[in-house]
Write an enzyme that holds these catalytic residues in place. Structure first.
Site, PDB file in Angstrom:
ATOM      1  N   ARG A   1       0.818  -1.225   0.000  1.00 23.61           N
ATOM      2  CA  ARG A   1       0.000   0.000   0.000  1.00 23.61           C
ATOM      3  C   ARG A   1       0.850   1.273   0.000  1.00 23.61           C
ATOM      4  O   ARG A   1       0.423   2.298  -0.515  1.00 23.61           O
ATOM      5  CB  ARG A   1      -0.954  -0.007   1.194  1.00 23.61           C
ATOM      6  CG  ARG A   1      -2.084  -0.974   0.978  1.00 23.61           C
ATOM      7  CD  ARG A   1      -3.077  -0.946   2.092  1.00 23.61           C
ATOM      8  NE  ARG A   1      -4.285  -1.661   1.684  1.00 23.61           N
ATOM      9  CZ  ARG A   1      -5.304  -1.906   2.485  1.00 23.61           C
ATOM     10  NH1 ARG A   1      -5.293  -1.485   3.719  1.00 23.61           N
ATOM     11  NH2 ARG A   1      -6.354  -2.551   2.041  1.00 23.61           N
TER      12      ARG A   1
ATOM     13  N   GLY B   1      -5.984  -6.280   2.156  1.00 21.36           N
ATOM     14  CA  GLY B   1      -4.643  -6.182   2.714  1.00 21.36           C
ATOM     15  C   GLY B   1      -4.005  -7.529   2.991  1.00 21.36           C
ATOM     16  O   GLY B   1      -2.865  -7.779   2.635  1.00 21.36           O
TER      17      GLY B   1
ATOM     18  N   GLY C   1     -12.604  -4.058   1.556  1.00 18.68           N
ATOM     19  CA  GLY C   1     -14.043  -3.780   1.517  1.00 18.68           C
ATOM     20  C   GLY C   1     -14.418  -2.910   0.327  1.00 18.68           C
ATOM     21  O   GLY C   1     -15.444  -3.135  -0.330  1.00 18.68           O
TER      22      GLY C   1
END
Ligand code: AMP
Length: 400
Positions: free
Chosen positions: A38, A357, A380
């Site tokens: 990320r 993740g 999500g």
């Protein structure tokens, strides 16, 4: 669906507030960052803005501190990691998101420098259900900057101050990562090549059940793993021992299995398990021969029979979407199911999308990141997008 990009903003000599998604997975014992996907995924946007002459004030959440300070969820360690990834750029860190020192540090920020503010979710106003509260908070954040860029796809499904109200208060645009996510996922929704298989696992059954319900209509097969599988099995009166079960989700889980049958979808649950006497890799570990788990054991991973069945379905797929690990993959004895799914996906001749993740961490752990069509930075958010829901963070940019 189109959102304005960075090129629509005037950023030369300006301070740009960038909402990034630095919600990285952390090692449960040491607190160390276990996967930097990320962070690296945000670099194209950060570098582009810096090259255009901006200085950057970064905001992000990490974990779920629920509006109070929690040092284990401080972004300080992320600032250090970012500094190592951008060695020629000065990265500052402020232990507040708003307030005197945040204002001073942002005011002193020089062109080409980065300031990362502390975990935005240490402040209850960020996630407040009251819009005026969120506006007040967003005003403090935006007062430090001239423009706003959202590159936090993973948080775009949340109507939070740093996602929605900040975009309303400043000239706003989507970063490169957000644009790319929208484009790839959009093409998956509009014309998936079939068979379309979804592999869904992880611990958060409550947050995934609603999404699953809608996904059932889009995909051909759903393969269930992780802790959520035990709620499904329990809903069918199968003994799952001391496995993680969300009692209030038993009825919704029962109904989802029914719904899958109604739509004639291939809804698959684990048929055997790797089980442990306690939540530890040093526990007594066994494999079951069927779906049932003995009373003093808990399910920790899908078993070899299940792996084989799931692999067969994945092998035939033209599109695969994966969200959530098949077991407690952070512990070696319970990683086989998750690793097998990553491997099977890497061999698919079609579109493979990994979202979430922990599944991203697993794919990278298996060294197969490069073999996937797309590794989404959203968990999500990815699923809600695929389900056709409007994401507040995307909608607010489209209105601009
Ligand atoms: P999620 O964030 O919902 O995708 O959940 C990811 C987490 O689920 C990981 O940390 C896994 O360790 C955990 N998990 C997966 N399988 C199990 C299981 N059988 N029991 C407990 N936790 C699990």
């Amino acid at each position: 669906m189109s959102v304005p990009g960075i090129e629509t903003l005037e950023v030369n000599g300006k301070k740009v507030l960038v909402r990034v998604d630095f919600n990285v997975p952390l090692d449960k014992k040491t607190g160390e960052i276990t996967d930097t996907t990320r962070i690296t995924a945000s670099l194209p946007t950060l570098e582009d803005l810096l090259n255009k002459g901006a200085s950057l004030i970064l905001i992000s959440h990490l974990g779920r501190p629920k509006g109070v300070r929690d040092e284990s969820l401080s972004l300080a360690k992320v600032a250090e990691k970012l500094q190592t990834l951008l060695p020629s750029i000065k990265v500052h860190f402020c232990s507040e998101s708003i307030g005197k020192s945040a204002s001073e540090m942002s005011a002193n920020l020089k062109r080409g420098e980065i300031l990362l503010l502390e975990n935005i979710r240490f402040y209850a106003q960020e996630t407040s259900k009251e819009k005026p509260e969120r506006i007040k908070f967003a005003k403090e954040l935006t007062s430090m900057a001239d423009a706003y860029v959202d590159d936090a796809f993973g948080a775009c499904h949340r109507a939070h101050a740093s996602i929605v109200e900040c975009a309303e208060l400043l000239p706003a645009a989507a970063g490169h990562l957000l644009k790319k996510e929208i484009q790839i996922l959009q093409s998956l929704v509009t014309k998936p090549e079939r068979p379309f298989v979804a592999i869904i696992g992880g611990a958060k059954v409550s947050s995934k059940i609603a999404v699953l319900e809608n996904l059932i209509q889009k995909v051909d097969s759903i393969l269930i793993g992780g802790a959520m599988a035990y709620t499904f099995l329990k809903s069918r009166a199968i003994d799952v021992g001391t496995s993680l079960v969300e009692k209030e989700q038993l009825s919704p889980a029962f109904q989802i299995i029914d719904k899958a049958g109604y739509y004639q979808k291939n809804f698959m649950l684990p048929e055997d398990h790797v089980i442990a006497s306690e939540f530890s890799e040093r526990a007594k570990i066994k494999k079951t021969s069927n779906k049932t788990i003995p009373p003093t054991f808990m399910g920790m991973d899908i078993g070899p029979k299940t792996i084989e069945k799931y692999e067969k379905v994945i092998k035939e797929a033209k599109t695969v979407l994966w969200n959530g690990p098949m077991g407690v993959f952070e512990m070696k004895p319970f990683a086989a199911g998750t690793m097998a799914m990553a491997k099977a996906m890497s061999k698919v001749k079609g579109t493979t999308v990994v979202g979430g993740g922990d599944s991203v961490a697993a794919v990278n752990l298996a060294g197969l990141g490069g073999k996937m069509t797309h590794i989404s930075t959203g968990g999500g958010a990815t699923l809600e997008f695929l389900e056709g829901k409007k994401l507040p963070g995307v909608e607010v940019l489209r209105q601009e």
